[in-house]
Design an enzyme around this catalytic site. Structure first.
Site, PDB file in Angstrom:
ATOM      1  N   SER A 146      22.983  22.458 -10.249  1.00 23.62           N
ATOM      2  CA  SER A 146      21.840  22.738  -9.392  1.00 23.62           C
ATOM      3  C   SER A 146      21.477  24.211  -9.477  1.00 23.62           C
ATOM      4  O   SER A 146      22.336  25.069  -9.743  1.00 23.62           O
ATOM      5  CB  SER A 146      22.185  22.384  -7.935  1.00 23.62           C
ATOM      6  OG  SER A 146      21.220  22.892  -7.036  1.00 23.62           O
ATOM      7  N   TYR A 159      27.379  23.247  -0.583  1.00 24.07           N
ATOM      8  CA  TYR A 159      26.752  22.764  -1.811  1.00 24.07           C
ATOM      9  C   TYR A 159      26.602  23.895  -2.824  1.00 24.07           C
ATOM     10  O   TYR A 159      26.985  23.756  -3.995  1.00 24.07           O
ATOM     11  CB  TYR A 159      25.390  22.164  -1.478  1.00 24.07           C
ATOM     12  CG  TYR A 159      24.700  21.484  -2.641  1.00 24.07           C
ATOM     13  CD1 TYR A 159      25.145  20.252  -3.103  1.00 24.07           C
ATOM     14  CD2 TYR A 159      23.610  22.069  -3.270  1.00 24.07           C
ATOM     15  CE1 TYR A 159      24.527  19.614  -4.161  1.00 24.07           C
ATOM     16  CE2 TYR A 159      22.969  21.441  -4.325  1.00 24.07           C
ATOM     17  CZ  TYR A 159      23.434  20.213  -4.770  1.00 24.07           C
ATOM     18  OH  TYR A 159      22.814  19.590  -5.825  1.00 24.07           O
TER      19      TYR A 159
END
Length: 272
Positions: A146, A159
């Protein structure tokens, strides 16, 4: 009848029961790969498997929590027993922080659950799959990463931290894998409309999403070896000119680019 470009190869896809993992598995099956499907919910895996079989591909669905080494070990054994050695591992299973909150306000257990899923999960899979790849001197590993890995974000600390650590892990093993002709890549699909992403408050007003079919096509190209020159590096599928990256892969490696590195403040920085 299978007429795809990857007939005879075996893929193992985690988080294959839904979202982008499901579409990746179906896309690889359409190209002729046998697909091992790993996830936590049997019914969704079976639904994915049915779609893969419609393309004429062989497949097996195995329920397992990627954070549990024993469960992962047994899942990999089942895939190898039923389909053969894994040629292509796709670490897709992931979680995100349940709320947008600063670190001191988060649920500590859920925070660590995110890190375990996004970092320990890929570690467990690689730990089980890589020995056979090393022995055969062949294989590819794709970690779904990501843009959060590259920039701080105080709203999603678990995250972002886990994805940054995953990218660093790929970097740390890249040289040793290259000696055995194994490729590892980290690719971000960008903001695509999955249950996880659509449920994040920061995307509540988003109306234009990245293309999941495009990301699937990119993953198929990874399986074919198109991006082998970018070994150990980060690709952002939604933003990058992929043709240009392929053409400049040698220069990117020589510049040690597309990796996580400390940036010195100047030539006098002792860490320069």
């Amino acid at each position: 009848m299978l007429t795809g470009s990857l007939v005879g190869k075996v893929a193992l896809v985690t988080g294959a029961g839904r979202g982008i993992g499901r579409e990746i598995a179906i896309g690889l099956a359409a190209e002729g790969m046998a697909v091992g499907l790993l996830g936590r919910t049997q019914q969704t895996l079976v639904d994915t498997l049915k779609e893969c079989v419609r393309h004429g591909a062989r497949g097996v669905a195995v329920t397992a929590d990627v954070t549990r080494p024993g469960a992962v070990r047994e899942a990999v054994r089942t895939v190898e027993r039923d389909l053969g050695p894994v040629d292509f591992l796709v670490n897709n299973a992931g979680q995100v922080d349940s709320t947008e909150a600063p670190l001191w306000e988060v649920d500590a257990n859920q925070w660590w659950q995110v890190v375990e899923t996004n970092l320990r999960g890929p570690f467990n899979l690689m730990r089980c799959v890589l020995p056979a790849m090393v022995e055969r001197r062949h294989g590819r590993v794709l970690n779904l990463n990501s843009g959060f890995a590259l920039r701080p974000d105080g709203r999603y600390t678990a995250y972002a931290t886990s994805k940054g650590a995953l990218l660093q892990l790929s970097d740390n093993i890249a040289d040793s894998l290259a000696a055995h002709h194994i490729v590892v890549l980290d690719i971000s699909p960008g903001a695509v409309a999955t249950d996880m992403t659509a449920g994040m408050p920061m995307f509540a007003e988003t109306t234009e999403w990245g293309s999941i079919p495009y990301m699937v096509a990119v993953v198929v190209d990874v399986a074919r070896g198109r991006f082998d020159g970018m070994h150990g590096r980060f690709i952002h599928a939604d933003r990058d000119n992929l043709g240009e990256l392929v053409a400049r892969a040698e220069a990117i490696r020589e510049a040690d680019a597309r990796t996580l590195r400390l940036r010195p403040y100047g030539p006098d920085d002792p860490l320069a």
